[in-house]
Design an enzyme around this catalytic site. Structure first.
Site: not given
Ligand code: GLN
Length: 486
Positions: A77, A152, A176
């Site tokens: 990532k 994400s 995420s």
């Molecule tokens: N969807 C959650 C957020 O926007 C988790 C994102 C993540 O785990 N990086 O914070």
């Protein structure tokens, strides 16, 4: 060849049945064909990858010792620093940032002789649940290009599901890794907080962030965790090996657990779409058939997890993202009138809307007069959620529930309403608040053929057990072998 798991591929490379160069070329051929549709990668490094692959092949041929991921093409990532290529966090503010060093996990992958083929797309600074907040490009779900891959770590999940690599790393702050894994029909593991070093992971919510693998199956997740887990003195929250010695997660993986006690929270399951509920219920039946006992529990504070998370995560983000100001790091505005404009315009131009929203929310929650009312209260709720987990684990070995309430939603469906987007993580966020590990395992498909994920959680630092529980399911079902028709 692209249907092999990482474990199978590395065995073939070791036995000289296939070379790493062949595998890497195969991946790049597929990237050329499929990637214009999927959009999983922000950048790829073909020359770099092929030269590393050739080096592994040479060492295998010479009978030299090679690492656990010898010659296996993987992806990372784009919020993990790598001295090859750029590290963008899918943000315009870091579009041209070149890291002078490698993240701990990148070092570990390369020390294990994995071949990193590229950096994957994500929601900007990992803020989102669909990868639509990427400031650089769009990724779609390989199962249906009108749908999101989740987020994400949507690029990593889509890259694995579309066979554009043999495994990938993502980061999980509130779901995420698990949520995009669920949406794309692959396995996603969030290790215990502290299990994997965050050194070189661009920070979002530092007390929540954890790096984990996205893979074809549970065995590959165990293999990748073997490579990335363990103490690193450069991350002060990385636990020392005396407290939580990492073990060989593959060693006992195939030994089923007898007398398994599974905690379920009936009202949570009932909150999901009916097709998700049915797939999770069918998965629980599989475990019952293997001798497991289901225990109904309550987790009374779980319903406050999203509210507490969006105070804590945004507070931490507002502080972590202060460094992108056009001076220390990142994009600088072209013609500032004064010093104040260097900061304000650079940030205004570089950050996307969701990132700005969160910086403002977090700054507000930390400001004098509101700190006690919001931030401290959220920390208290976090503690109560942790206690819910502790109590659950007094009665059961693990907790099972859906990964997300729905299957992959349509591109654009939730972008106008951030609160709707936040709710996509309703089942995953509590594990980050408490620190425990969780895994998403494919457990079925809805009537449109979209994958559904089963989430399993176990106590802190029991990944060995978590992986074995996941593997038990995998060995008696074939959901993880289903592939998108792309
Ligand atoms: N969807 C959650 C957020 O926007 C988790 C994102 C993540 O785990 N990086 O914070």
């Amino acid at each position: 060849m692209l249907d092999l798991t990482a474990r199978e591929l590395s065995a073939k490379i070791l036995h000289g049945e296939i070379t790493s160069v062949e595998a890497t070329e195969g991946v790049f051929e597929r990237i050329e064909r499929i990637e214009p549709t999927v959009g999983a990668y922000i950048s790829t490094f073909k020359d770099y990858a092929l030269s590393r692959a050739a080096d592994v092949d040479r060492r295998v041929a010479a009978g030299e010792q090679v690492g656990a991921l010898a010659g296996v093409p993987v992806a990372v990532k784009d919020n993990m620093c790598m001295s090859t290529g750029a590290t963008t966090c899918a943000s315009k503010i870091l579009e041209n940032f070149r890291s002078p060093y490698d993240a701990h996990v990148v070092e570990r992958l390369e020390a294990a002789d994995a071949v990193i083929v590229g950096k994957t797309n994500m929601d900007e600074f990992a803020m989102g649940s669909s990868t639509e907040n990427s400031g650089l490009k769009q990724t779609v779900n390989p199962w249906d290009a009108t749908r999101v891959p989740g987020g994400s770590s949507g690029g990593s999940a889509a890259a694995v599901a579309a066979r554009l690599c043999f495994g990938a790393l993502g980061s999980d702050t509130g779901g995420s890794v698990r949520q995009p894994a669920g949406f794309c029909g692959v396995v996603g593991l969030k290790p215990t907080y502290g299990r994997v070093s965050r050194f070189g992971l661009v920070a979002y919510g530092s007390s929540l962030d954890q790096i984990g693998p996205l893979t074809f199956d549970v065995a590959d997740a165990a293999l990748m965790l073997n490579v990335i887990a363990g103490h690193d003195e450069r991350d002060s929250t990385s636990v020392s090996n005396e407290i939580a010695a990492p073990c060989d997660y593959l060693e006992k993986l195939d030994e089923p657990l007898s007398g398994l006690k599974i905690a379920i929270v009936p009202e949570f399951n009932a909150g999901a779409d009916s097709e998700v509920q049915n797939a999770v219920a069918a998965a629980l039946e599989v475990y019952k058939g293997l001798g497991a006992e289901l225990i109904e529990i309550r987790m009374p504070h779980f319903e406050y997890a999203i509210a507490a998370y969006y105070v804590i995560a945004t507070a931490e983000a507002s502080s972590n993202l202060a460094r992108y100001d056009g001076v220390h790091y990142g994009h600088r505005t072209a013609a500032p009138a004064d010093y104040v404009e260097v900061y304000s315009k650079s940030r205004a131009e570089g950050f996307g809307d969701e990132v700005k929203r969160r910086i403002m929310l977090g700054t507000y929650a930390l400001s004098s007069g509101y700190y006690d009312a919001y931030y401290l209260r959220a920390l208290k709720v976090r503690n109560l959620i942790r206690q819910d987990f502790t109590k659950a684990f007094e009665k059961a070995d693990c907790i099972m529930m859906p990964v997300s309430p729905t299957t992959a939603f349509k591109v654009g469906e939730k972008t106008a309403d951030p609160l709707q987007m936040y709710l996509a993580d309703i089942y995953t966020i509590a594990t980050n608040l408490s620190g425990v590990p969780g895994i998403s395992v494919p457990c079925g498909q809805d009537s449109s053929g979209l994958p559904i994920g089963l989430q399993i959680m176990t106590p802190a630092f029991t990944e060995e057990k978590l992986l074995r529980i996941g593997r038990m399911f995998e060995k008696h079902t074939d959901h993880h072998t289903k592939k998108p028709d792309i």
